[in-house]
Scaffold this motif. Structure first.
Motif, PDB file in Angstrom:
ATOM      1  N   UNK A  47       0.827  -1.215   0.000  1.00 13.62           N
ATOM      2  CA  UNK A  47       0.000   0.000   0.000  1.00 13.62           C
ATOM      3  C   UNK A  47       0.862   1.266   0.000  1.00 13.62           C
ATOM      4  N   UNK A  48       1.882   1.415   0.882  1.00 15.45           N
ATOM      5  CA  UNK A  48       2.753   2.599   0.756  1.00 15.45           C
ATOM      6  C   UNK A  48       3.488   2.671  -0.577  1.00 15.45           C
ATOM      7  N   UNK A  49       3.874   1.513  -1.112  1.00 17.97           N
ATOM      8  CA  UNK A  49       4.595   1.506  -2.387  1.00 17.97           C
ATOM      9  C   UNK A  49       3.714   1.994  -3.525  1.00 17.97           C
ATOM     10  N   UNK A  50       2.486   1.490  -3.586  1.00 14.32           N
ATOM     11  CA  UNK A  50       1.561   1.910  -4.647  1.00 14.32           C
ATOM     12  C   UNK A  50       1.198   3.379  -4.493  1.00 14.32           C
ATOM     13  N   UNK A  51       0.939   3.821  -3.257  1.00 14.94           N
ATOM     14  CA  UNK A  51       0.609   5.225  -3.025  1.00 14.94           C
ATOM     15  C   UNK A  51       1.771   6.132  -3.413  1.00 14.94           C
ATOM     16  N   UNK A  62      -5.366   8.884  25.620  1.00 18.66           N
ATOM     17  CA  UNK A  62      -4.038   9.353  25.225  1.00 18.66           C
ATOM     18  C   UNK A  62      -3.124   8.191  24.843  1.00 18.66           C
ATOM     19  N   UNK A  63      -3.320   7.049  25.519  1.00 11.08           N
ATOM     20  CA  UNK A  63      -2.486   5.889  25.186  1.00 11.08           C
ATOM     21  C   UNK A  63      -2.747   5.383  23.778  1.00 11.08           C
ATOM     22  N   UNK A  64      -4.014   5.468  23.323  1.00 10.29           N
ATOM     23  CA  UNK A  64      -4.329   5.068  21.948  1.00 10.29           C
ATOM     24  C   UNK A  64      -3.584   5.942  20.944  1.00 10.29           C
ATOM     25  N   UNK A  65      -3.568   7.241  21.229  1.00 12.56           N
ATOM     26  CA  UNK A  65      -2.864   8.155  20.315  1.00 12.56           C
ATOM     27  C   UNK A  65      -1.367   7.889  20.328  1.00 12.56           C
ATOM     28  N   UNK A  66      -0.798   7.692  21.549  1.00  9.83           N
ATOM     29  CA  UNK A  66       0.653   7.480  21.650  1.00  9.83           C
ATOM     30  C   UNK A  66       1.057   6.161  21.006  1.00  9.83           C
ATOM     31  N   UNK A  67       0.250   5.105  21.173  1.00 10.09           N
ATOM     32  CA  UNK A  67       0.612   3.804  20.607  1.00 10.09           C
ATOM     33  C   UNK A  67       0.426   3.745  19.102  1.00 10.09           C
ATOM     34  N   UNK A  68      -0.490   4.545  18.558  1.00 10.32           N
ATOM     35  CA  UNK A  68      -0.740   4.524  17.115  1.00 10.32           C
ATOM     36  C   UNK A  68       0.150   5.492  16.362  1.00 10.32           C
ATOM     37  N   UNK A  69       0.607   6.549  17.004  1.00 11.19           N
ATOM     38  CA  UNK A  69       1.385   7.585  16.316  1.00 11.19           C
ATOM     39  C   UNK A  69       2.652   7.055  15.659  1.00 11.19           C
ATOM     40  N   UNK A  70       3.466   6.191  16.308  1.00 10.06           N
ATOM     41  CA  UNK A  70       4.680   5.723  15.620  1.00 10.06           C
ATOM     42  C   UNK A  70       4.401   4.968  14.317  1.00 10.06           C
ATOM     43  N   UNK A  84       5.706   6.284  10.777  1.00  8.69           N
ATOM     44  CA  UNK A  84       6.578   5.432   9.962  1.00  8.69           C
ATOM     45  C   UNK A  84       6.012   5.238   8.563  1.00  8.69           C
ATOM     46  N   UNK A  85       4.687   5.052   8.462  1.00  5.15           N
ATOM     47  CA  UNK A  85       4.074   4.894   7.140  1.00  5.15           C
ATOM     48  C   UNK A  85       4.190   6.167   6.318  1.00  5.15           C
ATOM     49  N   UNK A  86       3.933   7.317   6.955  1.00  5.24           N
ATOM     50  CA  UNK A  86       4.034   8.592   6.233  1.00  5.24           C
ATOM     51  C   UNK A  86       5.473   8.855   5.804  1.00  5.24           C
ATOM     52  N   UNK A  87       6.441   8.573   6.685  1.00  6.26           N
ATOM     53  CA  UNK A  87       7.851   8.801   6.352  1.00  6.26           C
ATOM     54  C   UNK A  87       8.304   7.894   5.207  1.00  6.26           C
ATOM     55  N   UNK A  88       7.871   6.648   5.223  1.00  7.32           N
ATOM     56  CA  UNK A  88       8.253   5.738   4.142  1.00  7.32           C
ATOM     57  C   UNK A  88       7.674   6.191   2.812  1.00  7.32           C
ATOM     58  N   UNK A  89       6.422   6.649   2.819  1.00  8.91           N
ATOM     59  CA  UNK A  89       5.813   7.144   1.579  1.00  8.91           C
ATOM     60  C   UNK A  89       6.551   8.373   1.068  1.00  8.91           C
ATOM     61  N   UNK A  90       6.883   9.286   1.967  1.00 10.88           N
ATOM     62  CA  UNK A  90       7.590  10.501   1.549  1.00 10.88           C
ATOM     63  C   UNK A  90       8.966  10.180   0.957  1.00 10.88           C
TER      64      UNK A  90
END
Length: 396
Positions: A80-84, A188-196, A200-206
């Motif tokens: 998915x990141x590769x195609x995007x 807040x834990x949901x946000x902290x655990x999902x943020x990395x 990582x997905x956004x950084x790989x796409x960029x």
């Protein structure tokens, strides 16, 4: 003295070789007949072998398709990141090519584009995150406050429902307790655990987009260089350049049309004083990448939002929804076909089947990427010999 002549009894009817008949030996087959018989025997054997091979080929193709679908599902986190990134790189490649024509280095143009893309995405997330979280938390309260407004519409239904329950219960006084739904909240834990994972997905796409913009042309040039023969090289260059141009034009056109639809939707909702118009404009923009289904989903979401935040239950509540339906009708039936042209039109059946397949394989990202992938596949198969049938089937 001559011997008496022997008389044999006649054979019974239908029996030409009776008990007393003399057997007449068959004439030996000629060389031509023998050759014809051998040829027919070999022809039947070859025909049977071809049928067996065709059946084996169909079974192997079915197994290969199942293995491919399983592999695509298993590796969706990678694909998915590769195609995007490939789609974003193809959409931005004409800008980098224009910078190259005016003597700008590719890395400089790509860096400026990536910087602008990062700033734009960051600003959009910053503007939309707070309204989205606020609406997500405030939806249960808005639903509870909207229920009393519907009493004027629901009183006849409630009376009919009570009468039906009285007839069905026939004197039963016990009533089952209605289970209360637990409130939905984001900690807040949901946000902290999902943020990395998201970062990582956004950084790989960029990073993939950046390297596609810089080294994409050189990779294609090397692929063409390994093609044997000058005629094949020229044909490969023509195909690659044509595909790259058409796909880039389609992606940029679709992005601009959807962005325009999102901006018009946000302005319309602002005029109707609907809360958080930028959020719903962004929803309309991204959902419009899914033809038919995206417009239906956005219309439903806007209907729910307008009902929740309305002061009273009246038909004027649905004016923004009707206006959005008119905008999408004009965009889908007039503006998009006129801008994109006949070569980009796809069959509605092919679109829905493609959406079902990729939505089943990749979920929501697959549904968003399905139509761009189908359009790019159609543009590619139009120029690849032996695959024109696919482009003919999916074309409108």
């Amino acid at each position: 003295m001559s011997e008496p002549e022997q008389v044999f009894p006649p054979a019974p009817d239908g029996d030409v070789t009776g008990a007393g008949a003399i057997a007449i030996p068959a004439e030996p087959a000629t060389a031509e007949e023998t050759a014809v018989r051998h040829g027919l025997r070999h022809l039947n054997a070859a025909r049977g072998m071809r049928q067996h091979l065709r059946a084996v080929r169909m079974v192997l193709n079915a197994l290969l398709l199942l293995a491919l679908l399983y592999t695509i599902t298993l590796t969706k986190a990678l694909l998915i990141p590769l195609v995007l990134a490939a789609f974003i790189g193809l959409a931005l490649n004409p800008i980098v090519a224009f910078g190259t024509r005016i003597r700008l280095p590719r890395w400089l143009t790509a860096s400026v584009l990536m910087l602008g893309l990062i700033v734009g995405i960051g600003s959009g997330v910053g503007l939309l995150a707070q309204p989205a979280i606020g609406w997500f938390h405030g939806a249960p309260t808005a639903i509870k406050s909207f229920v009393p407004k519907l009493r004027s519409f629901t009183k006849p239904l409630e009376a009919a429902n009570r009468a039906t329950q009285t007839l069905v219960s026939s004197g039963t006084s016990t009533r089952a307790a209605v289970p209360q739904s637990a409130p939905v909240s984001i900690s807040a834990w949901d946000v902290v655990s999902t943020a990395p994972k998201v970062l990582a997905a956004v950084l790989s796409v960029m990073l993939l987009v950046f390297f596609f913009l810089i080294y994409g042309d050189s990779m294609l040039r090397r692929l063409v260089q390994i093609t044997p023969g000058f005629a094949y090289k020229r044909h490969a260059v023509t195909i690659v350049r044509g595909i790259q141009t058409e796909v880039s034009r389609y992606l940029l056109t679709a992005l601009l049309i959807n962005a325009g639809l999102g901006a018009i939707t946000a302005g319309m909702l602002w005029l109707y004083k609907v809360p958080d118009p930028l959020l719903w404009g962004a929803v309309a923009m991204f959902a419009n990448f899914i033809p038919y289904v995206g417009a239906i989903v956005t219309t439903t979401v806007l209907a729910v939002v307008c009902m929740l935040y309305a002061n009273d239950a009246s038909l004027e509540v649905f004016l923004p929804v009707l206006t959005f339906a008119g905008i999408t009708a004009v965009e889908g039936n007039l503006i998009t076909p006129m801008i994109q042209g006949a070569s980009m039109r796809l069959s509605p059946i092919a679109i829905l089947l493609w959406l079902l397949v990729w939505g089943w394989l990749w979920g929501i990202p697959g549904a968003l990427l399905a139509v761009p992938m189908l359009t790019c596949t159609k543009l590619i198969t139009e120029r690849v010999r032996g695959w024109e049938w696919f482009a003919h089937i999916v074309q409108r």
